[in-house]
Design a protein around this motif. Structure first.
Motif, PDB file in Angstrom:
ATOM      1  N   TYR A  51      20.921  43.568   5.817  1.00 26.73           N
ATOM      2  CA  TYR A  51      20.667  44.715   4.948  1.00 26.73           C
ATOM      3  C   TYR A  51      21.992  45.391   4.592  1.00 26.73           C
ATOM      4  N   ALA A  86      22.958  48.607   2.091  1.00 26.34           N
ATOM      5  CA  ALA A  86      22.520  49.661   1.168  1.00 26.34           C
ATOM      6  C   ALA A  86      23.392  49.704  -0.085  1.00 26.34           C
ATOM      7  N   ARG A 113      22.224  49.391  -3.994  1.00 32.72           N
ATOM      8  CA  ARG A 113      22.535  50.359  -5.053  1.00 32.72           C
ATOM      9  C   ARG A 113      23.233  49.678  -6.232  1.00 32.72           C
ATOM     10  N   THR A 160      13.181  43.914  -6.763  1.00 30.60           N
ATOM     11  CA  THR A 160      13.065  45.185  -6.030  1.00 30.60           C
ATOM     12  C   THR A 160      11.676  45.530  -5.520  1.00 30.60           C
ATOM     13  N   SER A 203       9.541  44.125  -3.403  1.00 32.77           N
ATOM     14  CA  SER A 203       9.376  44.066  -1.946  1.00 32.77           C
ATOM     15  C   SER A 203      10.716  43.746  -1.312  1.00 32.77           C
ATOM     16  N   ASN A 204      10.834  44.109  -0.032  1.00 31.92           N
ATOM     17  CA  ASN A 204      12.027  43.819   0.754  1.00 31.92           C
ATOM     18  C   ASN A 204      13.267  44.557   0.252  1.00 31.92           C
ATOM     19  N   PHE A 205      13.059  45.689  -0.415  1.00 30.47           N
ATOM     20  CA  PHE A 205      14.217  46.408  -0.921  1.00 30.47           C
ATOM     21  C   PHE A 205      14.458  47.705  -0.166  1.00 30.47           C
ATOM     22  N   ASP A 206      13.429  48.242   0.434  1.00 29.88           N
ATOM     23  CA  ASP A 206      13.584  49.468   1.229  1.00 29.88           C
ATOM     24  C   ASP A 206      14.087  49.124   2.627  1.00 29.88           C
ATOM     25  N   PRO A 207      14.900  49.986   3.219  1.00 30.64           N
ATOM     26  CA  PRO A 207      15.457  49.697   4.550  1.00 30.64           C
ATOM     27  C   PRO A 207      14.380  49.505   5.618  1.00 30.64           C
ATOM     28  N   GLY A 208      13.258  50.231   5.510  1.00 32.61           N
ATOM     29  CA  GLY A 208      12.213  50.140   6.520  1.00 32.61           C
ATOM     30  C   GLY A 208      11.445  48.831   6.496  1.00 32.61           C
ATOM     31  N   GLU A 209      11.411  48.177   5.377  1.00 36.30           N
ATOM     32  CA  GLU A 209      10.648  46.924   5.272  1.00 36.30           C
ATOM     33  C   GLU A 209      11.530  45.697   5.048  1.00 36.30           C
ATOM     34  N   PHE A 210      12.830  45.869   5.153  1.00 39.60           N
ATOM     35  CA  PHE A 210      13.752  44.765   4.885  1.00 39.60           C
ATOM     36  C   PHE A 210      13.642  43.683   5.952  1.00 39.60           C
TER      37      PHE A 210
END
Length: 172
Positions: A68, A70, A74, A112, A114-121
């Motif tokens: 991951y 960030a 971005r 983007t 799925s698998n783009f947010d830190p919590g669900e990566f």
């Protein structure tokens, strides 16, 4: 009128007609050159967009198959936003059809959704469904841009009406 005057008048008319034909020919050739330059400029816009799609695709695959990051996320979002704006400009200029936005949306969604947010990566391998979706959406958008570019480069039509409009634009 005597014969000498008629001969001189004939030469003047011949000269005027010759000069008018030369000027009209120059205007027609000049207008065709302008239209070709516009077409080449538009084609180069499509080439740059296709390069952007390729770079975004590579970055997105690296993002989803690596740890991951960030900042990378971005950067991908900013690149997707820029791509969307550039395609919108082409749409306003009537260089692409209304479906252009759909292709960009599909590409953005593939990257983007799925698998783009830190919590669900989660790491994905290159053969995962997510990566295949990104590749398919990139291919679809690239194909659309290529087909649109081919239309643009063939688009300049040299009808009498378009040439006259160009000549009038230059005169006034």
């Amino acid at each position: 009128m005597d014969e000498a005057t008629l001969k001189m008048l004939g030469e003047v008319v011949t000269s005027l007609v010759t000069w008018m034909l030369v000027m009209i020919g120059w205007l027609v050739i000049s207008e065709r050159q302008v239209q070709m330059e516009i077409a080449k400029n538009n084609y180069s816009k499509f080439s740059k967009l296709r390069e952007s799609v390729s770079k975004i695709e590579v970055a997105a695959i690296a993002y989803h198959t690596g740890e991951y990051d960030a900042r990378a996320g971005r950067n991908i979002m900013r690149s997707l936003s820029t791509l969307g704006l550039e395609v919108s400009q082409l749409n306003r200029a009537k260089l692409v059809g209304m479906s252009a936005g759909d292709y960009v949306f599909k590409f953005k969604k593939a990257i983007t959704f799925s698998n783009f947010d830190p919590g669900e990566f989660a790491l994905h391998d290159a053969s995962s469904e997510l990566i295949q979706g990104v590749e398919e959406a990139a291919d679809d958008l690239d194909r659309f841009l290529l087909e649109s570019a081919e239309v643009v480069i063939k688009q300049p039509e040299y009808t009498i009406a378009s040439l006259l409009k160009g000549i009038v634009r230059r005169i006034y």
